[in-house]
Structures are given as C-alpha cells and as structure tokens.
Design a protein around this motif. Structure first.
Motif, PDB file in Angstrom:
ATOM      1  N   ASP A  20      -8.389  -7.395  -8.695  1.00  0.00           N
ATOM      2  CA  ASP A  20      -7.912  -8.609  -9.342  1.00  0.00           C
ATOM      3  C   ASP A  20      -6.817  -9.211  -8.468  1.00  0.00           C
ATOM      4  O   ASP A  20      -5.914  -8.499  -8.017  1.00  0.00           O
ATOM      5  CB  ASP A  20      -7.360  -8.269 -10.730  1.00  0.00           C
ATOM      6  N   THR A  21      -6.885 -10.500  -8.203  1.00  0.00           N
ATOM      7  CA  THR A  21      -5.955 -11.134  -7.281  1.00  0.00           C
ATOM      8  C   THR A  21      -4.951 -12.036  -8.010  1.00  0.00           C
ATOM      9  O   THR A  21      -5.158 -12.411  -9.161  1.00  0.00           O
ATOM     10  CB  THR A  21      -6.700 -11.962  -6.228  1.00  0.00           C
ATOM     11  N   VAL A  22      -3.897 -12.375  -7.314  1.00  0.00           N
ATOM     12  CA  VAL A  22      -2.828 -13.194  -7.874  1.00  0.00           C
ATOM     13  C   VAL A  22      -2.684 -14.472  -7.048  1.00  0.00           C
ATOM     14  O   VAL A  22      -2.496 -14.405  -5.828  1.00  0.00           O
ATOM     15  CB  VAL A  22      -1.487 -12.430  -7.863  1.00  0.00           C
TER      16      VAL A  22
ATOM     17  N   SER B 100      -3.794 -14.502  -2.908  1.00  0.00           N
ATOM     18  CA  SER B 100      -2.733 -14.085  -1.993  1.00  0.00           C
ATOM     19  C   SER B 100      -2.553 -12.576  -1.973  1.00  0.00           C
ATOM     20  O   SER B 100      -2.520 -11.962  -0.908  1.00  0.00           O
ATOM     21  CB  SER B 100      -1.421 -14.748  -2.397  1.00  0.00           C
ATOM     22  N   LEU B 101      -2.408 -11.971  -3.143  1.00  0.00           N
ATOM     23  CA  LEU B 101      -2.156 -10.547  -3.281  1.00  0.00           C
ATOM     24  C   LEU B 101      -3.095  -9.970  -4.326  1.00  0.00           C
ATOM     25  O   LEU B 101      -3.688 -10.702  -5.116  1.00  0.00           O
ATOM     26  CB  LEU B 101      -0.703 -10.298  -3.730  1.00  0.00           C
ATOM     27  N   TYR B 102      -3.239  -8.647  -4.321  1.00  0.00           N
ATOM     28  CA  TYR B 102      -3.968  -8.048  -5.439  1.00  0.00           C
ATOM     29  C   TYR B 102      -2.974  -7.814  -6.573  1.00  0.00           C
ATOM     30  O   TYR B 102      -1.781  -7.610  -6.353  1.00  0.00           O
ATOM     31  CB  TYR B 102      -4.671  -6.753  -5.027  1.00  0.00           C
ATOM     32  N   ARG B 103      -3.478  -7.870  -7.802  1.00  0.00           N
ATOM     33  CA  ARG B 103      -2.596  -7.733  -8.956  1.00  0.00           C
ATOM     34  C   ARG B 103      -2.216  -6.265  -9.145  1.00  0.00           C
ATOM     35  O   ARG B 103      -3.088  -5.400  -9.267  1.00  0.00           O
ATOM     36  CB  ARG B 103      -3.286  -8.255 -10.219  1.00  0.00           C
ATOM     37  N   GLU B 104      -0.929  -6.012  -9.146  1.00  0.00           N
ATOM     38  CA  GLU B 104      -0.439  -4.638  -9.261  1.00  0.00           C
ATOM     39  C   GLU B 104      -0.376  -4.245 -10.733  1.00  0.00           C
ATOM     40  O   GLU B 104       0.643  -4.401 -11.402  1.00  0.00           O
ATOM     41  CB  GLU B 104       0.923  -4.514  -8.580  1.00  0.00           C
ATOM     42  N   LYS B 105      -1.499  -3.741 -11.213  1.00  0.00           N
ATOM     43  CA  LYS B 105      -1.599  -3.316 -12.602  1.00  0.00           C
ATOM     44  C   LYS B 105      -2.314  -1.967 -12.641  1.00  0.00           C
ATOM     45  O   LYS B 105      -2.969  -1.582 -11.655  1.00  0.00           O
ATOM     46  CB  LYS B 105      -2.349  -4.353 -13.435  1.00  0.00           C
ATOM     47  N   PRO B 106      -2.210  -1.244 -13.730  1.00  0.00           N
ATOM     48  CA  PRO B 106      -2.858   0.078 -13.799  1.00  0.00           C
ATOM     49  C   PRO B 106      -4.357  -0.009 -13.511  1.00  0.00           C
ATOM     50  O   PRO B 106      -5.050  -0.917 -13.969  1.00  0.00           O
ATOM     51  CB  PRO B 106      -2.596   0.509 -15.253  1.00  0.00           C
TER      52      PRO B 106
ATOM     53  N   GLY C 290      -4.823  -4.208   6.408  1.00  0.00           N
ATOM     54  CA  GLY C 290      -4.214  -5.163   5.488  1.00  0.00           C
ATOM     55  C   GLY C 290      -3.544  -4.413   4.357  1.00  0.00           C
ATOM     56  O   GLY C 290      -3.923  -3.283   4.025  1.00  0.00           O
ATOM     57  N   SER C 291      -2.552  -5.039   3.745  1.00  0.00           N
ATOM     58  CA  SER C 291      -1.796  -4.340   2.708  1.00  0.00           C
ATOM     59  C   SER C 291      -2.626  -4.072   1.464  1.00  0.00           C
ATOM     60  O   SER C 291      -2.253  -3.249   0.639  1.00  0.00           O
ATOM     61  CB  SER C 291      -0.553  -5.148   2.343  1.00  0.00           C
ATOM     62  N   TYR C 292      -3.754  -4.759   1.309  1.00  0.00           N
ATOM     63  CA  TYR C 292      -4.626  -4.510   0.159  1.00  0.00           C
ATOM     64  C   TYR C 292      -5.418  -3.208   0.306  1.00  0.00           C
ATOM     65  O   TYR C 292      -5.930  -2.679  -0.675  1.00  0.00           O
ATOM     66  CB  TYR C 292      -5.598  -5.677  -0.036  1.00  0.00           C
ATOM     67  N   THR C 293      -5.527  -2.692   1.541  1.00  0.00           N
ATOM     68  CA  THR C 293      -6.280  -1.453   1.731  1.00  0.00           C
ATOM     69  C   THR C 293      -5.470  -0.274   1.196  1.00  0.00           C
ATOM     70  O   THR C 293      -4.268  -0.377   0.964  1.00  0.00           O
ATOM     71  CB  THR C 293      -6.601  -1.222   3.219  1.00  0.00           C
TER      72      THR C 293
ATOM     73  N   LEU D 135       2.765  -0.719  -1.634  1.00  0.00           N
ATOM     74  CA  LEU D 135       2.173  -1.813  -2.388  1.00  0.00           C
ATOM     75  C   LEU D 135       1.769  -2.929  -1.429  1.00  0.00           C
ATOM     76  O   LEU D 135       1.888  -2.805  -0.217  1.00  0.00           O
ATOM     77  CB  LEU D 135       3.184  -2.325  -3.429  1.00  0.00           C
ATOM     78  N   ASP D 136       1.300  -4.030  -1.989  1.00  0.00           N
ATOM     79  CA  ASP D 136       0.900  -5.180  -1.193  1.00  0.00           C
ATOM     80  C   ASP D 136       2.152  -5.796  -0.570  1.00  0.00           C
ATOM     81  O   ASP D 136       2.873  -6.555  -1.215  1.00  0.00           O
ATOM     82  CB  ASP D 136       0.198  -6.195  -2.098  1.00  0.00           C
ATOM     83  N   SER D 137       2.420  -5.465   0.693  1.00  0.00           N
ATOM     84  CA  SER D 137       3.684  -5.848   1.320  1.00  0.00           C
ATOM     85  C   SER D 137       3.545  -5.817   2.831  1.00  0.00           C
ATOM     86  O   SER D 137       2.534  -5.367   3.376  1.00  0.00           O
ATOM     87  CB  SER D 137       4.786  -4.871   0.896  1.00  0.00           C
ATOM     88  N   MET D 138       4.579  -6.296   3.530  1.00  0.00           N
ATOM     89  CA  MET D 138       4.584  -6.229   4.990  1.00  0.00           C
ATOM     90  C   MET D 138       4.553  -4.787   5.473  1.00  0.00           C
ATOM     91  O   MET D 138       3.879  -4.456   6.455  1.00  0.00           O
ATOM     92  CB  MET D 138       5.822  -6.942   5.543  1.00  0.00           C
ATOM     93  N   GLU D 139       5.291  -3.925   4.744  1.00  0.00           N
ATOM     94  CA  GLU D 139       5.294  -2.510   5.107  1.00  0.00           C
ATOM     95  C   GLU D 139       3.903  -1.903   4.937  1.00  0.00           C
ATOM     96  O   GLU D 139       3.445  -1.102   5.763  1.00  0.00           O
ATOM     97  CB  GLU D 139       6.309  -1.756   4.240  1.00  0.00           C
TER      98      GLU D 139
END
Length: 220
Positions: free
Chosen positions: A8-10, A128-134, A154-157, A162-166
C-alpha cells in the motif's frame, strides 16, 4: 515476487516556496529581512537543519537556501522552504496547497508574516512511499529476484530500515552482496559472462567475422 503489488502506497505533495527574507529567523527582525550581498556561504538567517513539527500538515521541512546554499541559495532572495505534505494535501490544487503551506509556516514562525513569497512550486507523487502499517513487511521484495541477473534496490525493498534514505543506502549494499555472492562458482555471473563471450567468438569465427565483441563482467 508478485507480493510487491500488495504494498500500500502513500501519496505526498512536495511544496517549495521562496521568500524575500529568512523565514526561520525568529530572534532578529533586521537579520530576517537582510538579503543583501552574497550569502551563498550558508550564513543566511534562520535554522540550518531539517525540521519537524506536529503542528503542521507537512511532516518535515527545511530552508534549503540555508541547509544547502550551494544548490539552492539565490542572490537577492531569502529562504527556499521545502515542505512535504502528507496525503491530506495531495488532492488540493497547487494554488491552495501553496497558500496552506505559507499560512502554516506563518503559524510556526509568526515573524515571517512580514515576508512575501516570491516563487513557488508543487510536485506530487502518487506512490512516494509504502504505507508503514502492520502486515506490510511481508510484501516488501528481497533484493534478489526470480529473474536471472536482475536485482532490486530501494528503501521499499526488505531491509532493516523503514522507507528512508538510510534504507535506500542499505538496500544498495545488499544488492552488491547478492551480486558478489553470485559471481563465483561454475554457474556464477563471471562464468556466465565467459560462456557468453566464448559462444559469441565461436559465432563470429563461423561467420568469418574478424570483429569480436566481448560481454563485460562488472563484478570482478
């Protein structure tokens, strides 16, 4: 691998607004209004940092003319605020979301009401990002895929962050590990490259061609 389609994306909207002074300068009105001379050395007024607030619709923001003057400072201008709005702002038109951004900045930094916006821009990203939910982690793909010699970064992998630069950086390192792990051995990437080059040379010789193009192996 198809689990990626279940992520799910945001949607977000990134707003940039430039002013004729320094928005986050709260202690000195004279300094806030001072845009004279060349201030590309990062000495523009205000806060030199990434900022967060629970009192605005943008989750994070920064004055790019102060934090990254080499790229974003413009002589004769002041702050270039970049603010990331969450999905609440995504559906608004650009004129409305810029006005909302300016008003919320004024509430955070009341003295900035003395400044005028000289330029604005809005960029919207629907995924933009994946939704950080359970339950979302199980849908994040690994860096190695079922397709030979095809990897995902990519941060989604799936990685520790979490979905971040790190997270994006970590995923790139993990891709490198996957490539290196597959480089050696009789069926490794290096062996596959050697076989492909040998087959190409055999075909060229059979055709009487003097030109031989080799397939490079980059993980040596």
């Amino acid at each position: 691998f198809d689990n990626i389609y279940n992520l799910d994306t945001v949607p977000i909207a990134t707003v940039q607004v430039r002013f004729d002074g320094w928005v986050t300068e709260m202690e000195d009105d004279t300094r806030m209004m001072d845009i004279s001379g060349d201030q590309s050395d990062g000495r523009g007024g205000g806060i030199d940092n990434l900022l967060y607030s629970a009192d605005a619709e943008f989750s994070c923001f920064a004055d790019l003319a102060v934090t990254s003057p080499g790229d974003y400072y413009k002589e004769g201008e002041g702050s270039l605020i970049q603010a990331v709005f969450d999905e609440r702002g995504f559906g608004r038109n650009e004129e409305v979301i810029v006005a909302d951004c300016i008003e919320q900045l004024h509430k955070l930094f009341p003295s900035s009401r003395k400044l005028k916006c000289t330029w604005s821009n809005v960029v919207k990203l629907g995924q933009s990002l994946y939704r950080e939910k359970p339950g979302q982690d199980k849908f994040r793909p690994k860096q190695a895929t079922p397709i030979s010699n095809f990897f995902l970064a990519g941060s989604y992998t799936y990685q520790d962050y979490l979905d971040s630069m790190e997270g994006a950086t970590r995923s790139g390192l993990m891709v490198a590990d996957e490539i290196i792990a597959r480089a050696d051995g009789p069926e490794g990437l290096k062996a596959q490259s050697a076989k492909a080059n040998a087959a190409r040379e055999d075909s060229a010789e059979a055709a009487g061609s003097e030109e031989k193009m080799k397939i490079p192996f980059f993980a040596s």
